[in-house]
Design an enzyme around this catalytic site. Structure first.
Site, PDB file in Angstrom:
ATOM      1  N   HIS A  17     -11.424  22.643 -18.671  1.00 57.94           N
ATOM      2  CA  HIS A  17     -12.870  22.445 -18.816  1.00 57.94           C
ATOM      3  C   HIS A  17     -13.235  21.736 -20.114  1.00 57.94           C
ATOM      4  O   HIS A  17     -12.538  21.870 -21.114  1.00 57.94           O
ATOM      5  CB  HIS A  17     -13.585  23.807 -18.779  1.00 57.94           C
ATOM      6  CG  HIS A  17     -13.285  24.614 -17.568  1.00 57.94           C
ATOM      7  ND1 HIS A  17     -12.281  25.571 -17.534  1.00 57.94           N
ATOM      8  CD2 HIS A  17     -13.841  24.598 -16.331  1.00 57.94           C
ATOM      9  CE1 HIS A  17     -12.241  26.121 -16.327  1.00 57.94           C
ATOM     10  NE2 HIS A  17     -13.173  25.541 -15.572  1.00 57.94           N
ATOM     11  N   HIS A  45     -16.149  27.116 -25.134  1.00 54.59           N
ATOM     12  CA  HIS A  45     -17.495  26.959 -24.545  1.00 54.59           C
ATOM     13  C   HIS A  45     -18.591  27.526 -25.451  1.00 54.59           C
ATOM     14  O   HIS A  45     -19.772  27.322 -25.182  1.00 54.59           O
ATOM     15  CB  HIS A  45     -17.583  27.629 -23.167  1.00 54.59           C
ATOM     16  CG  HIS A  45     -16.695  27.005 -22.149  1.00 54.59           C
ATOM     17  ND1 HIS A  45     -16.766  25.670 -21.820  1.00 54.59           N
ATOM     18  CD2 HIS A  45     -15.680  27.514 -21.388  1.00 54.59           C
ATOM     19  CE1 HIS A  45     -15.843  25.382 -20.915  1.00 54.59           C
ATOM     20  NE2 HIS A  45     -15.170  26.486 -20.640  1.00 54.59           N
ATOM     21  N   ASP A  96      -7.729  22.143 -22.345  1.00 57.62           N
ATOM     22  CA  ASP A  96      -8.147  23.090 -21.316  1.00 57.62           C
ATOM     23  C   ASP A  96      -8.691  22.275 -20.129  1.00 57.62           C
ATOM     24  O   ASP A  96      -9.108  21.130 -20.309  1.00 57.62           O
ATOM     25  CB  ASP A  96      -9.249  23.992 -21.902  1.00 57.62           C
ATOM     26  CG  ASP A  96      -9.696  25.096 -20.955  1.00 57.62           C
ATOM     27  OD1 ASP A  96      -9.171  26.220 -21.067  1.00 57.62           O
ATOM     28  OD2 ASP A  96     -10.570  24.833 -20.084  1.00 57.62           O
ATOM     29  N   ASP A 101      -5.308  26.495 -17.540  1.00 54.60           N
ATOM     30  CA  ASP A 101      -6.044  26.380 -16.268  1.00 54.60           C
ATOM     31  C   ASP A 101      -5.931  24.974 -15.672  1.00 54.60           C
ATOM     32  O   ASP A 101      -6.562  24.675 -14.656  1.00 54.60           O
ATOM     33  CB  ASP A 101      -7.516  26.822 -16.413  1.00 54.60           C
ATOM     34  CG  ASP A 101      -8.215  26.292 -17.637  1.00 54.60           C
ATOM     35  OD1 ASP A 101      -7.615  25.506 -18.395  1.00 54.60           O
ATOM     36  OD2 ASP A 101      -9.389  26.670 -17.833  1.00 54.60           O
TER      37      ASP A 101
HETATM   38  N1  Q9C Z   1     -15.557  31.675 -10.199  1.00 56.66           N
HETATM   39  C1  Q9C Z   1     -12.507  28.681 -19.913  1.00 56.66           C
HETATM   40  O1  Q9C Z   1     -11.599  28.167 -19.286  1.00 56.66           O
HETATM   41  N2  Q9C Z   1     -16.848  29.505 -14.166  1.00 56.66           N
HETATM   42  N3  Q9C Z   1     -13.673  29.005 -19.334  1.00 56.66           N
HETATM   43  C2  Q9C Z   1     -15.803  29.763 -13.244  1.00 56.66           C
HETATM   44  C3  Q9C Z   1     -15.179  30.625 -11.053  1.00 56.66           C
HETATM   45  C4  Q9C Z   1     -16.525  29.670 -15.540  1.00 56.66           C
HETATM   46  C5  Q9C Z   1     -13.881  28.726 -17.951  1.00 56.66           C
HETATM   47  C6  Q9C Z   1     -16.330  30.124 -11.910  1.00 56.66           C
HETATM   48  C7  Q9C Z   1     -15.447  28.808 -16.063  1.00 56.66           C
HETATM   49  C8  Q9C Z   1     -15.263  29.011 -17.532  1.00 56.66           C
HETATM   50  C9  Q9C Z   1     -12.325  29.041 -21.336  1.00 56.66           C
HETATM   51 ZN    ZN Z   2     -11.015  26.330 -18.950  1.00 54.74          ZN
END
Ligand code: Q9C
Ligand code: ZN
Length: 343
Positions: free
Chosen positions: A197, A160, A195, A284
């Site tokens: 995301h 990110h 990933d 994830d």
């Molecule tokens: N409470 C990576 O997987 N927002 N980043 C999550 C959950 C952030 C994920 C909110 C997600 C970022 C590297």
């Molecule tokens: Zn992620």
């Protein structure tokens, strides 16, 4: 095959993240990489572990705004209890270059920060730099033709984080820094991001670059973080036109649907004829992950490695997300078993 780690990665350990108006415990636990490493030792594969070497900051500054790198470094001077956790985000059309607006208080205004899911304190730089060194050490083994398959246990994650921004638990883009070295010293590189995301940071860094192909499978950004980037009409620009491929996927998909899309991604990668493949591996996508919304099984991570292996070039896998701590070790092992079969 080698698996790279650094003890320093654990130093960055924020307590909280804001999520939809609630202050939650930080999901990106500082033991994530270590948990996978401990699994390797438990399984009697200690011989494939290697501690990261240290690289000069110029390696980071080749693809990351040097001012941002220096800013994170300058946070080493923070007091022990102090942290940068901004709630003001100067808009870039008002502040295009920090150099032209040096009065901005970078420790208060989130100039380089694009979300409230990240916190920087005096230990963050050392850990984030170590995480990037873990990726660079892996790239080095491939560049020097010592290894064909490497897994860099990076943490904090990186995909990110872009040229001039950090967020989403990511400070420096480990995969991008490593891919840049591979592309300079080895040949054209493809990055396969699996990933959950979209890796908006990786996309940002290589968006106009013809020598690095970015291909990402992820939860549809119209529903999932990062919400503003990762749509299928983002294809790269200028010389990089056509070297960015986003494959947004609906929530709830399992191994079968994911496999079909992954095979399509690999087909696109082969057409690019890369000399090396970087895999941004996030766990994830796992069925029990508390943040991601796919339903992949443990056994499928081995398949991800095997399907990616069909590209037929050296592989540098870089750890990204994966927040189900209880199952991270076995998911990591499944992926590693797939990588091992590729040797
Ligand atoms: N409470 C990576 O997987 N927002 N980043 C999550 C959950 C952030 C994920 C909110 C997600 C970022 C590297
Ligand atoms: Zn992620």
């Amino acid at each position: 095959m080698k698996i790279i780690y650094s003890e320093k990665e654990k130093l960055h350990r924020p307590e909280h993240e804001w999520s939809y108006g609630k202050l939650l415990p930080y999901a990106e636990k500082n033991t994530r990489a270590e948990i996978i490493k401990k699994g390797i030792i438990k399984d009697g594969m200690k011989n494939i572990l290697m501690e990261a070497n240290e690289y000069p900051l110029d390696y980071l500054k080749a693809v990351i705004n040097p001012e941002m790198v220096d800013f994170v470094k300058s946070c080493e001077e923070l007091e022990p209890k102090e942290s940068v956790f901004p709630h003001v985000f100067p808009y870039r059309d008002f502040t295009p270059e920090f150099t032209e607006h040096p009065r901005i208080n970078l420790k208060k205004a989130g100039y380089y920060c694009f979300d409230v899911g990240i916190e920087i304190d005096k230990d963050t730089f050392e850990a984030a730099k170590a995480s990037t060194d873990v990726a660079l050490t892996g790239a080095g083994l491939i560049i020097n033709k010592q290894e064909k398959i490497v897994f860099s246990l990076c943490r904090p994650p990186g995909h990110h984080a872009g040229y001039s921004f950090f967020g989403g638990y990511c400070i420096f883009n480990n995969a991008a820094v490593a891919a840049h070295q591979l592309s300079m010293h080895y040949g054209p590189v493809a990055i396969l991001d699996v990933d959950f995301h979209h890796g908006n940071g990786t996309q940002d860094i290589f968006y106009e670059q013809p020598n690095v192909l970015y291909v990402s499978l992820h939860g549809d950004p119209s529903q999932f973080y990062p919400f503003f980037s990762g749509f299928d009409d983002e294809k790269g620009e200028k010389l990089g036109r056509g070297t960015n491929i986003n494959i947004p996927l609906p929530s709830g998909i399992g191994d079968y649907e994911y496999r079909e899309n992954l095979k399509y991604a690999v087909k696109q990668i082969k057409k690019f004829h890369p000399q090396a493949l970087v895999i941004s591996i996030g766990f994830d996508t796992f069925e029990k992950d508390p943040i991601g919304e796919f339903k992949l099984t443990t056994a499928f991570y081995k398949e991800i490695a095997l399907i990616a292996g069909e590209v037929g070039v050296p592989i540098l896998a870089v750890l990204e997300g994966g927040y189900d701590i209880a199952d991270l070790q076995k998911n990591g092992k499944s992926f590693i078993m797939g990588l091992k079969e590729l040797e």
